[in-house]
Design a protein around this motif. Sequence first.
Motif, PDB file in Angstrom:
ATOM      1  N   LYS A 104     -10.068  -3.232   4.347  1.00 33.85           N
ATOM      2  CA  LYS A 104     -11.235  -3.465   5.085  1.00 33.85           C
ATOM      3  C   LYS A 104     -10.728  -2.635   6.949  1.00 33.85           C
ATOM      4  O   LYS A 104      -9.771  -2.801   7.213  1.00 33.85           O
ATOM      5  N   GLY A 105     -11.258  -1.511   6.792  1.00 33.67           N
ATOM      6  CA  GLY A 105     -10.859  -0.473   8.171  1.00 33.67           C
ATOM      7  C   GLY A 105      -9.796   0.039   8.208  1.00 33.67           C
ATOM      8  O   GLY A 105      -9.280   0.988   9.006  1.00 33.67           O
ATOM      9  N   ARG A 106      -9.369  -0.006   7.016  1.00 36.66           N
ATOM     10  CA  ARG A 106      -8.311   1.224   6.398  1.00 36.66           C
ATOM     11  C   ARG A 106      -8.542   2.430   5.223  1.00 36.66           C
ATOM     12  O   ARG A 106      -9.495   2.535   4.798  1.00 36.66           O
ATOM     13  N   THR A 107      -7.716   3.135   5.420  1.00 34.37           N
ATOM     14  CA  THR A 107      -8.240   4.793   3.963  1.00 34.37           C
ATOM     15  C   THR A 107      -6.843   4.021   2.893  1.00 34.37           C
ATOM     16  O   THR A 107      -6.282   3.548   3.137  1.00 34.37           O
ATOM     17  N   MET A 108      -8.240   3.312   1.389  1.00 30.02           N
ATOM     18  CA  MET A 108      -7.118   3.463   0.097  1.00 30.02           C
ATOM     19  C   MET A 108      -6.671   5.804  -0.012  1.00 30.02           C
ATOM     20  O   MET A 108      -7.192   6.581  -0.032  1.00 30.02           O
ATOM     21  N   TYR A 109      -4.957   5.074   0.015  1.00 28.10           N
ATOM     22  CA  TYR A 109      -4.889   6.791  -0.613  1.00 28.10           C
ATOM     23  C   TYR A 109      -4.493   6.636  -2.266  1.00 28.10           C
ATOM     24  O   TYR A 109      -4.069   5.499  -3.025  1.00 28.10           O
ATOM     25  N   VAL A 110      -5.051   7.643  -3.309  1.00 29.26           N
ATOM     26  CA  VAL A 110      -4.424   7.248  -3.848  1.00 29.26           C
ATOM     27  C   VAL A 110      -3.690   8.367  -4.488  1.00 29.26           C
ATOM     28  O   VAL A 110      -3.487   9.714  -4.566  1.00 29.26           O
ATOM     29  N   ILE A 111      -2.260   7.966  -5.047  1.00 32.35           N
ATOM     30  CA  ILE A 111      -0.884   9.222  -4.794  1.00 32.35           C
ATOM     31  C   ILE A 111      -0.550   9.115  -6.672  1.00 32.35           C
ATOM     32  O   ILE A 111      -0.353   8.325  -7.466  1.00 32.35           O
ATOM     33  N   PRO A 112      -1.085  10.449  -6.581  1.00 33.42           N
ATOM     34  CA  PRO A 112      -0.936  10.703  -8.820  1.00 33.42           C
ATOM     35  C   PRO A 112       0.985  11.709  -8.197  1.00 33.42           C
ATOM     36  O   PRO A 112       1.006  12.529  -7.757  1.00 33.42           O
ATOM     37  N   PHE A 113       1.555  10.185  -8.503  1.00 30.08           N
ATOM     38  CA  PHE A 113       3.163  11.301  -8.870  1.00 30.08           C
ATOM     39  C   PHE A 113       4.389  11.288 -10.190  1.00 30.08           C
ATOM     40  O   PHE A 113       3.334  10.102 -11.067  1.00 30.08           O
ATOM     41  N   LEU A 121      -0.931  -0.669  -8.252  1.00 34.39           N
ATOM     42  CA  LEU A 121      -1.549  -0.817  -6.505  1.00 34.39           C
ATOM     43  C   LEU A 121      -1.279  -1.911  -6.059  1.00 34.39           C
ATOM     44  O   LEU A 121      -0.654  -2.680  -5.667  1.00 34.39           O
ATOM     45  N   HIS A 122      -1.261  -1.335  -4.338  1.00 35.27           N
ATOM     46  CA  HIS A 122      -0.250  -2.244  -3.208  1.00 35.27           C
ATOM     47  C   HIS A 122      -1.040  -2.136  -1.775  1.00 35.27           C
ATOM     48  O   HIS A 122      -2.212  -1.261  -1.581  1.00 35.27           O
ATOM     49  N   SER A 123      -1.204  -2.943  -1.287  1.00 35.97           N
ATOM     50  CA  SER A 123      -1.820  -3.304   0.137  1.00 35.97           C
ATOM     51  C   SER A 123      -0.496  -3.660   1.092  1.00 35.97           C
ATOM     52  O   SER A 123      -0.079  -4.817   0.404  1.00 35.97           O
ATOM     53  N   VAL A 124      -1.031  -3.861   2.239  1.00 34.75           N
ATOM     54  CA  VAL A 124      -0.316  -3.910   2.852  1.00 34.75           C
ATOM     55  C   VAL A 124      -0.741  -5.170   3.166  1.00 34.75           C
ATOM     56  O   VAL A 124      -0.287  -6.780   4.158  1.00 34.75           O
ATOM     57  N   GLY A 125      -2.365  -5.860   2.863  1.00 37.73           N
ATOM     58  CA  GLY A 125      -2.556  -7.390   3.546  1.00 37.73           C
ATOM     59  C   GLY A 125      -3.055  -7.674   4.669  1.00 37.73           C
ATOM     60  O   GLY A 125      -2.855  -8.724   5.409  1.00 37.73           O
ATOM     61  N   ALA A 126      -3.529  -6.160   5.602  1.00 34.51           N
ATOM     62  CA  ALA A 126      -3.533  -6.797   6.520  1.00 34.51           C
ATOM     63  C   ALA A 126      -5.081  -6.026   6.992  1.00 34.51           C
ATOM     64  O   ALA A 126      -5.423  -4.865   7.497  1.00 34.51           O
ATOM     65  N   PRO A 127      -6.454  -6.705   6.349  1.00 33.16           N
ATOM     66  CA  PRO A 127      -7.711  -5.942   6.883  1.00 33.16           C
ATOM     67  C   PRO A 127      -8.209  -6.001   8.661  1.00 33.16           C
ATOM     68  O   PRO A 127      -7.829  -6.734   9.201  1.00 33.16           O
ATOM     69  N   LEU A 128      -8.528  -5.091   8.821  1.00 33.26           N
ATOM     70  CA  LEU A 128      -9.222  -4.927   9.914  1.00 33.26           C
ATOM     71  C   LEU A 128     -10.467  -4.956  10.067  1.00 33.26           C
ATOM     72  O   LEU A 128     -11.371  -4.561   9.424  1.00 33.26           O
ATOM     73  N   PRO A 178       1.543  -3.264  10.165  1.00 33.50           N
ATOM     74  CA  PRO A 178       0.709  -5.112   8.856  1.00 33.50           C
ATOM     75  C   PRO A 178       1.659  -5.260   7.656  1.00 33.50           C
ATOM     76  O   PRO A 178       1.496  -4.418   7.043  1.00 33.50           O
ATOM     77  N   CYS A 179       1.105  -6.577   7.727  1.00 31.17           N
ATOM     78  CA  CYS A 179       1.527  -7.012   6.788  1.00 31.17           C
ATOM     79  C   CYS A 179       1.148  -8.783   7.105  1.00 31.17           C
ATOM     80  O   CYS A 179       0.824  -8.792   7.515  1.00 31.17           O
ATOM     81  N   ALA A 180       1.328  -8.876   5.649  1.00 33.34           N
ATOM     82  CA  ALA A 180       1.238 -10.708   5.063  1.00 33.34           C
ATOM     83  C   ALA A 180       2.387 -11.031   5.540  1.00 33.34           C
ATOM     84  O   ALA A 180       2.971 -11.417   4.605  1.00 33.34           O
ATOM     85  N   PRO A 181       1.817 -12.798   5.618  1.00 28.34           N
ATOM     86  CA  PRO A 181       3.113 -13.428   5.727  1.00 28.34           C
ATOM     87  C   PRO A 181       2.990 -13.940   4.444  1.00 28.34           C
ATOM     88  O   PRO A 181       3.043 -13.437   3.570  1.00 28.34           O
ATOM     89  N   LEU A 182       5.013 -14.495   4.252  1.00 27.60           N
ATOM     90  CA  LEU A 182       5.918 -14.312   3.285  1.00 27.60           C
ATOM     91  C   LEU A 182       5.187 -15.638   2.349  1.00 27.60           C
ATOM     92  O   LEU A 182       4.721 -15.008   1.097  1.00 27.60           O
ATOM     93  N   GLU A 183       4.013 -15.901   2.364  1.00 24.97           N
ATOM     94  CA  GLU A 183       3.673 -17.086   1.771  1.00 24.97           C
ATOM     95  C   GLU A 183       2.174 -16.661   0.602  1.00 24.97           C
ATOM     96  O   GLU A 183       1.769 -16.979  -0.336  1.00 24.97           O
ATOM     97  N   LYS A 184       1.661 -15.457   1.323  1.00 27.55           N
ATOM     98  CA  LYS A 184       0.643 -14.635   1.079  1.00 27.55           C
ATOM     99  C   LYS A 184       1.420 -13.222   0.265  1.00 27.55           C
ATOM    100  O   LYS A 184       0.493 -11.995  -0.870  1.00 27.55           O
ATOM    101  N   LYS A 185       2.537 -12.561   0.253  1.00 28.45           N
ATOM    102  CA  LYS A 185       3.379 -11.922  -0.484  1.00 28.45           C
ATOM    103  C   LYS A 185       3.582 -12.253  -2.424  1.00 28.45           C
ATOM    104  O   LYS A 185       4.185 -13.811  -2.439  1.00 28.45           O
ATOM    105  N   TYR A 186       2.909 -11.560  -3.228  1.00 33.07           N
ATOM    106  CA  TYR A 186       3.426 -10.927  -3.938  1.00 33.07           C
ATOM    107  C   TYR A 186       3.595  -9.608  -4.914  1.00 33.07           C
ATOM    108  O   TYR A 186       3.208  -8.857  -4.295  1.00 33.07           O
ATOM    109  N   ILE A 187       5.118  -9.283  -5.399  1.00 33.27           N
ATOM    110  CA  ILE A 187       4.777  -8.417  -5.876  1.00 33.27           C
ATOM    111  C   ILE A 187       5.319  -8.131  -7.736  1.00 33.27           C
ATOM    112  O   ILE A 187       5.995  -9.582  -8.019  1.00 33.27           O
TER     113      ILE A 187
END
Length: 598
Positions: free
Chosen positions: A109-118, A168-175, A185-194
């Motif tokens: 929310k509040g951000r741009t979603m980029y689609v990167i072909p690589f 799929l990647h998100s910094v986990g910080a809606p605006l 922007p990022c989320a606290p450790l306990e909300k991080k998942y890789i």
Amino acid sequence: MTKNKKLLAWVAEVEKMCTPDRVVWCDGSKAEYDRLMAEMVASGAAIKLNEEKRPNSFAFNSDPSDVARVENRTYIASVNKEDAGPTNNWIDPVELKKTMTELYAGCMKGRTMYVIPFSMGPIGSPIAKNAIEITDSPYVVCNMHIMTRVSTEVLRLIEKTDEFIPCLHSVGAPLEPGQKDVRWPCAPLEKKYIAHFTDENLIWSYGSGYGGNALLGKKCLALRIASNMARKEGWMAEHMLILRFTNPEGKQFHIAAAFPSACGKTNLAMLQSTVPGWKVETIGDDIAWMKPGPDGRLYAINPEAGFFGVAPGTAAYSNPMALAACAKDAIFTNVVVTPDLDVWWEDMGVKCEGGTDWKNNPWTPDMKDAEGKKIKGAHPNSRFTARAANCPVICPDWEDPAGVPIDIFVFGGKRTAVMPLVHEAFNFEHGVYMGATASSEATAASLDQAALRFDPFAMTPFIGYHAGDYLQHWFDMGDLLGDKAPRCFYVNWFRKTDDGKWLWPGFGENSRVLKWMCDRVEGKVGARETAIGLMPREGDLTLEGLNIPAADWAELMKVDKELFKSTLADAEKYLAAFGDKLPVRMKEQLEALKKRLG
Ligand code: GTP
Ligand code: SPV
Ligand code: MN
């Protein structure tokens, strides 16, 4: 955009889940890079560096909580728990998807979603993999531009093959509406998942914007997912640098070396040889994909297009070629920015009067914390992102889709004691044992108490499946390659004296050790047999021009059987966790070493 239905459906599904304000399809162009950087400079997320001193380069500071890979938040979510093995965190994929879907809901929310072909590997090469990273971080987009091949050509290939690896990647910080963004922007450790859903080659990353957590082509795709594919398809995805070492007659040797993170891969990959007439050219500094070729030898490519290198310690005396690679077109993360808008880090080999530190605070080199310890200006894991093409010693064949034939495997780690400078395996199976029992110290700060971590093939955090099966795969590759398998060596540049001085000068002087390996491959020199392997005979590894006292050399070449017995006991304990997946041949190697140690 694309006509591929599968890709369009996935992008639509992610958009619906993450609800970004807008979706942008990336094309990898310079105009795109410039536009995103200009936006980040305007928002205060990036600092444009001095155009005269550091052309087309930018500095970023991360949130102090988001500075490195987070191994304890990294998951192999295989359907069967057994497939993740003792070295990985596991969560049931259905449960993890549920947890992460809740986190992803509205997260852009509040951000741009980029689609990167690589593409990982040269676009269209038979060994390359096409992938799409969806991210809400423009910093990630710019880093991906340097680290991978971002191009609309990849979309055309996906349309032909109907195949891609979704990341799929998100910094986990809606605006919220009107909410001002923070610099990082990022989320606290306990909300991080890789997360890696290895049964469907799917990567989901949430909450971190840093390095291998966020640039999903690197560790997530090129190692954890690729190691799974490689095992099934009969090739190898390894945490290895690749270099070409050419002798005065023009004969080329190709070396792939596995050292744990921050243990000297970038340094060795760009080494300035001190052996007259011998030169090193870089092919890769972090990851190798290797497949048997038509002639039965093992061919390696570097799937990356740039270097994400450790900044501290990078200096004219240690790695001038890395410095040159980041002299322009580079991104710096968590370094000092000087008043004239250049960068600085600890052990850069140049004086710094001060500047802004990685935490965005005013900083001078004499500053101390409450305990009287020096405050570092750059974070120890601060990094430069540099184009491989900007490295003056990049090998002319570094993008050859056929790869280069590997002659030599090198294993190692940081050990301030016990491990000698160099030893060679008796044969490939013994080499697998060496790589499998490689170990490294977590820190060299405390000589006596440094915790030791076994790190098989420097792959502990990157093996995407059961580590016992991984060791078996190494033996299987040896069987497949037969007498064309690379020769195996183990090195340790990091021995110290009791009073904490390096016993070996290292860096460019490591070329002397590489030359000894090449001489061994060519059968030009013999070796003396010890309990742990084959070692240089007096005079074969030339020390001419080095000021190494005889006692230090003896120490560097010593095999202390009692110390090795205790390391062996630790290795046995460590390997016990592999259970019945521990290859029989590993047990045989353990027994054989035990016998040799007496
Ligand atoms: P990742 O990018 O994290 O995978 O690591 P890397 O293996 O590429 O690490 P890098 O080459 O950046 O290692 C940097 C560290 O190793 C620095 O602390 C260097 O000073 C040290 N280093 C590298 N080569 C030598 C050497 O020959 N001798 C000594 N003493 N230190 C070395
Ligand atoms: C490593 O940690 O081994 C790296 C850096 O190469 S990262 O890409 O962050 O994993
Ligand atoms: Mn690495």
